[in-house]
Design a protein around this motif. Structure first.
Motif, mmCIF file in Angstrom:
data_model
loop_
_atom_site.group_PDB
_atom_site.id
_atom_site.type_symbol
_atom_site.label_atom_id
_atom_site.label_comp_id
_atom_site.label_asym_id
_atom_site.label_seq_id
_atom_site.Cartn_x
_atom_site.Cartn_y
_atom_site.Cartn_z
ATOM 1 N N PHE A 24 -3.870 -1.599 3.880
ATOM 2 C CA PHE A 24 -3.508 -2.728 4.728
ATOM 3 C C PHE A 24 -2.752 -3.800 3.951
ATOM 4 O O PHE A 24 -1.673 -4.235 4.356
ATOM 5 C CB PHE A 24 -4.770 -3.328 5.360
ATOM 6 C CG PHE A 24 -4.495 -4.451 6.318
ATOM 7 C CD1 PHE A 24 -4.217 -4.187 7.640
ATOM 8 C CD2 PHE A 24 -4.496 -5.772 5.889
ATOM 9 C CE1 PHE A 24 -3.938 -5.220 8.532
ATOM 10 C CE2 PHE A 24 -4.224 -6.816 6.767
ATOM 11 C CZ PHE A 24 -3.947 -6.532 8.092
ATOM 12 N N PHE A 25 -3.300 -4.207 2.817
ATOM 13 C CA PHE A 25 -2.709 -5.335 2.113
ATOM 14 C C PHE A 25 -1.431 -4.961 1.378
ATOM 15 O O PHE A 25 -0.521 -5.792 1.258
ATOM 16 C CB PHE A 25 -3.730 -5.971 1.170
ATOM 17 C CG PHE A 25 -4.786 -6.754 1.896
ATOM 18 C CD1 PHE A 25 -4.507 -8.020 2.383
ATOM 19 C CD2 PHE A 25 -6.029 -6.213 2.145
ATOM 20 C CE1 PHE A 25 -5.466 -8.750 3.074
ATOM 21 C CE2 PHE A 25 -6.997 -6.927 2.835
ATOM 22 C CZ PHE A 25 -6.717 -8.205 3.303
ATOM 23 N N GLU A 28 1.151 -4.927 4.122
ATOM 24 C CA GLU A 28 1.385 -6.267 4.654
ATOM 25 C C GLU A 28 2.249 -7.132 3.730
ATOM 26 O O GLU A 28 2.970 -8.009 4.205
ATOM 27 C CB GLU A 28 0.052 -6.974 4.908
ATOM 28 C CG GLU A 28 -0.708 -6.443 6.110
ATOM 29 C CD GLU A 28 -0.017 -6.760 7.424
ATOM 30 O OE1 GLU A 28 0.635 -7.820 7.499
ATOM 31 O OE2 GLU A 28 -0.112 -5.949 8.360
ATOM 32 N N ASP A 33 9.774 -9.174 8.194
ATOM 33 C CA ASP A 33 8.889 -9.589 9.277
ATOM 34 C C ASP A 33 9.147 -8.719 10.502
ATOM 35 O O ASP A 33 10.297 -8.649 10.970
ATOM 36 C CB ASP A 33 9.138 -11.057 9.609
ATOM 37 C CG ASP A 33 8.296 -11.521 10.777
ATOM 38 O OD1 ASP A 33 7.085 -11.283 10.749
ATOM 39 O OD2 ASP A 33 8.866 -12.102 11.722
ATOM 40 N N ARG A 52 5.590 -13.308 17.359
ATOM 41 C CA ARG A 52 4.563 -13.157 16.324
ATOM 42 C C ARG A 52 3.174 -13.462 16.889
ATOM 43 O O ARG A 52 2.201 -12.776 16.582
ATOM 44 C CB ARG A 52 4.859 -14.103 15.148
ATOM 45 C CG ARG A 52 5.989 -13.647 14.245
ATOM 46 C CD ARG A 52 6.196 -14.635 13.087
ATOM 47 N NE ARG A 52 4.982 -14.796 12.315
ATOM 48 C CZ ARG A 52 4.559 -13.973 11.356
ATOM 49 N NH1 ARG A 52 5.311 -12.925 11.039
ATOM 50 N NH2 ARG A 52 3.447 -14.202 10.709
ATOM 51 N N LEU A 57 0.526 -11.540 14.765
ATOM 52 C CA LEU A 57 0.961 -11.652 13.375
ATOM 53 C C LEU A 57 0.778 -13.054 12.806
ATOM 54 O O LEU A 57 0.945 -13.255 11.600
ATOM 55 C CB LEU A 57 2.439 -11.248 13.255
ATOM 56 C CG LEU A 57 2.764 -9.788 13.592
ATOM 57 C CD1 LEU A 57 4.264 -9.561 13.607
ATOM 58 C CD2 LEU A 57 2.083 -8.850 12.616
ATOM 59 N N LYS A 61 -4.285 -12.758 7.266
ATOM 60 C CA LYS A 61 -4.298 -11.340 6.910
ATOM 61 C C LYS A 61 -5.717 -10.770 6.889
ATOM 62 O O LYS A 61 -5.955 -9.650 7.346
ATOM 63 C CB LYS A 61 -3.616 -11.128 5.549
ATOM 64 C CG LYS A 61 -2.103 -11.236 5.601
ATOM 65 C CD LYS A 61 -1.482 -10.908 4.265
ATOM 66 C CE LYS A 61 0.030 -10.805 4.332
ATOM 67 N NZ LYS A 61 0.671 -11.977 4.885
ATOM 68 N N ARG A 64 -6.912 -10.210 10.392
ATOM 69 C CA ARG A 64 -6.247 -9.038 10.987
ATOM 70 C C ARG A 64 -6.789 -7.747 10.397
ATOM 71 O O ARG A 64 -6.921 -6.729 11.098
ATOM 72 C CB ARG A 64 -4.740 -9.143 10.763
ATOM 73 C CG ARG A 64 -4.086 -10.226 11.635
ATOM 74 C CD ARG A 64 -2.684 -10.540 11.180
ATOM 75 N NE ARG A 64 -1.892 -9.330 11.058
ATOM 76 C CZ ARG A 64 -0.848 -9.193 10.259
ATOM 77 N NH1 ARG A 64 -0.497 -10.205 9.466
ATOM 78 N NH2 ARG A 64 -0.174 -8.077 10.232
ATOM 79 N N TYR A 65 -7.104 -7.765 9.095
ATOM 80 C CA TYR A 65 -7.677 -6.563 8.471
ATOM 81 C C TYR A 65 -9.020 -6.216 9.105
ATOM 82 O O TYR A 65 -9.274 -5.044 9.440
ATOM 83 C CB TYR A 65 -7.845 -6.775 6.967
ATOM 84 C CG TYR A 65 -8.738 -5.731 6.320
ATOM 85 C CD1 TYR A 65 -8.277 -4.442 6.095
ATOM 86 C CD2 TYR A 65 -10.059 -6.027 5.978
ATOM 87 C CE1 TYR A 65 -9.091 -3.477 5.527
ATOM 88 C CE2 TYR A 65 -10.884 -5.066 5.412
ATOM 89 C CZ TYR A 65 -10.397 -3.802 5.190
ATOM 90 O OH TYR A 65 -11.216 -2.847 4.646
ATOM 91 N N TRP A 68 -8.443 -4.826 12.529
ATOM 92 C CA TRP A 68 -7.865 -3.470 12.463
ATOM 93 C C TRP A 68 -8.907 -2.445 12.029
ATOM 94 O O TRP A 68 -9.034 -1.377 12.631
ATOM 95 C CB TRP A 68 -6.689 -3.501 11.491
ATOM 96 C CG TRP A 68 -6.114 -2.160 11.139
ATOM 97 C CD1 TRP A 68 -5.413 -1.335 11.962
ATOM 98 C CD2 TRP A 68 -6.189 -1.492 9.872
ATOM 99 N NE1 TRP A 68 -5.039 -0.192 11.292
ATOM 100 C CE2 TRP A 68 -5.504 -0.265 10.002
ATOM 101 C CE3 TRP A 68 -6.757 -1.826 8.647
ATOM 102 C CZ2 TRP A 68 -5.381 0.635 8.941
ATOM 103 C CZ3 TRP A 68 -6.627 -0.926 7.586
ATOM 104 C CH2 TRP A 68 -5.954 0.278 7.743
ATOM 105 N N LEU A 279 4.437 -1.987 11.466
ATOM 106 C CA LEU A 279 3.400 -1.944 10.437
ATOM 107 C C LEU A 279 2.099 -1.329 10.919
ATOM 108 O O LEU A 279 1.443 -0.599 10.183
ATOM 109 C CB LEU A 279 3.127 -3.362 9.911
ATOM 110 C CG LEU A 279 4.291 -4.098 9.251
ATOM 111 C CD1 LEU A 279 3.815 -5.428 8.699
ATOM 112 C CD2 LEU A 279 4.905 -3.247 8.152
ATOM 113 N N GLU A 283 0.242 1.680 8.965
ATOM 114 C CA GLU A 283 -1.105 1.500 8.412
ATOM 115 C C GLU A 283 -2.082 2.507 8.992
ATOM 116 O O GLU A 283 -2.876 3.120 8.254
ATOM 117 C CB GLU A 283 -1.590 0.079 8.710
ATOM 118 C CG GLU A 283 -0.844 -0.993 7.943
ATOM 119 C CD GLU A 283 -1.019 -2.378 8.549
ATOM 120 O OE1 GLU A 283 -0.488 -3.345 7.955
ATOM 121 O OE2 GLU A 283 -1.679 -2.489 9.608
#
Length: 315
Positions: A24-25, A28, A33, A52, A57, A61, A64-65, A68, A279, A283
Motif C-alpha cells: 500500500f505505502f 501510494e 495523482d 479526490r 484520496l 494514508k 485509507r490503508y 482498504w 492505484l 494494490e
C-alpha cells in the motif's frame, strides 16, 4: 504436526500483514495523482479536489490503508477509479483466465520435467543425459516472449491449428477454452520445465551418492531400482520448492505472455491499471498475487512435513 501447522499459519498471517503494509505505502508514494491523471492537465484545481474527495484520496494514508485492508478481509477490494466497478469483480473475471493458465502451464512443466530429470539422472554421463541437459540449457536461455512469438508464427499463422490470441471464454466450453490457452501455457511451461528437470536431476544424483542408496545396492538392487524405491521420495523436497515457486511465478509473472496473446488475465489488468494510475486496482491485484505466493509456500512447507516427518520437529 499440529504445532508445525500452527507455526506455519502464524508465519503466513504475519507475512500477509507486512506485505499489505509495504504494498500500500510503496504504491501510494509513487509520483502522480490519480484524480489529476483522470481529468487531464487542463483540469481546474477545484474539480480535481472534488474528484479526490469522491475517490477518498483526500483522507490520510493510514486511514485509507486501514479501510482498504479491513475491506479486503471482508472480500471488498474497493471500487476502480477508472472503470467505477468493484475491483473484486474485475479480479474475479480475470482470475478465471490467469489461474487456469498457471495450472495448465505448471501441469505441462511437471509432466515434461520430472520424467526428463529422472531419465537424465539414471543415465548420468551417457548420451541421454547429455541430450536432456543440452535441451534444458536451451530452454533456460530462450526468452519465453520470443518463444511465444515463434509458437504464434508456426502454429497459429502457418499451420493454423490455434488462434493467434484472445480467449474464447469458459462459456464456449472447457475444451475450447483450454484450446485457446494451449499456446500460452506451452510458452510458459517449457522454460520452467527446463529449470525443474535440472533440479530433479541434481537432487537425484545427490541422493544416489548417499549411504542408504549404497546399502540398497549392496543388497542386490540395481541403480534403477534403488532410484525408484528409495531415491525419488527423498529427492522431492527441492523439487517441491521449485514447483511452488514456479506456480507463484506463473500466476504473478505471466504479464508478458498475456500481452503477446492478448489474454484478459491479471497481468494485463495490472498493466492497464498502472497505465491509468488506478492505484486501488494495482494494490488489490498485487496483494492477491502476494497472498497466492505466500499461500503456495505455506502449502509447500506442509508438503515437506508429509514427505519428510523429521522436518516437523524443526518447525
Amino acid at each position: 504436526m499440529g504445532r508445525y501447522f500452527a507455526k506455519r499459519l502464524l508465519s503466513l498471517i504475519v507475512s500477509l500483514v507486512i506485505a499489505s503494509w509495504v504494498i500500500f505505502f510503496v504504491i501510494e508514494i509513487a509520483p502522480g495523482d490519480p484524480a489529476s491523471f483522470m481529468l487531464g492537465i487542463n483540469a481546474q484545481p477545484d474539480t480535481v479536489a472534488a474528484l479526490r474527495s469522491e475517490l477518498g484520496l483526500d483522507e490520510g494514508k493510514f486511514s485509507r490503508y486501514i479501510s482498504w485492508f479491513t475491506g479486503m478481509l471482508q472480500g471488498d477490494f474497493g471500487t476502480s477509479y477508472t472503470y467505477r466497478t468493484p475491483v473484486a469483480q474485475m479480479v474475479a473475471d480475470r482470475l478465471w483466465v490467469s489461474l487456469p493458465l498457471a495450472i495448465y502451464a505448471l501441469t505441462l512443466s511437471t509432466l515434461i520435467a520430472l520424467p526428463a530429470g529422472i531419465y537424465a539422472a539414471s543415465r548420468r554421463g551417457k548420451t541421454g543425459d547429455i541430450a536432456v541437459m543440452g535441451a534444458t540449457q536451451l530452454g533456460v536461455a530462450v526468452p519465453n516472449f520470443w518463444f511465444a512469438m515463434m509458437l504464434v508464427l508456426v502454429f497459429a499463422i502457418n499451420l493454423r491449428w490455434f488462434s493467434a490470441g484472445g480467449f474464447v471464454g469458459w462459456e464456449a466450453g472447457p475444451l475450447a477454452a483450454l484450446h485457446s490457452l494451449t499456446l500460452p501455457a506451452i510458452a510458459l511451461a517449457l522454460p520452467q520445465a527446463a529449470i525443474l528437470a535440472r533440479v530433479m536431476r541434481s537432487a537425484l544424483l545427490d541422493i544416489l551418492g548417499e549411504d542408504f542408496i549404497r546399502t540398497a545396492r549392496a543388497k542386490g538392487l540395481s541403480q534403477r531400482q534403488a532410484l525408484w524405491r528409495h531415491g525419488l521420495r527423498n529427492a522431492l523436497i527441492p523439487v517441491l520448492t521449485i514447483i511452488g515457486l514456479q506456480f507463484s511465478f506463473l500466476l504473478a509473472g505471466a504479464i508478458i505472455i498475456e500481452q503477446v496473446f492478448y489474454l484478459p488475465g491479471l497481468g494485463r489488468l495490472v498493466f492497464q491499471a498502472i497505465s491509468a494510475r488506478d492505484l486501488i486496482v494495482v494494490e488489490s491485484v498485487v496483494m492477491l498475487l502476494v497472498f497466492a505466493v505466500i499461500l503456495v509456500n505455506f502449502l509447500v512447507d506442509l508438503t515437506y512435513a508429509l514427505v519428510d516427518p523429521r522436518l516437523r520437529g524443526r518447525g
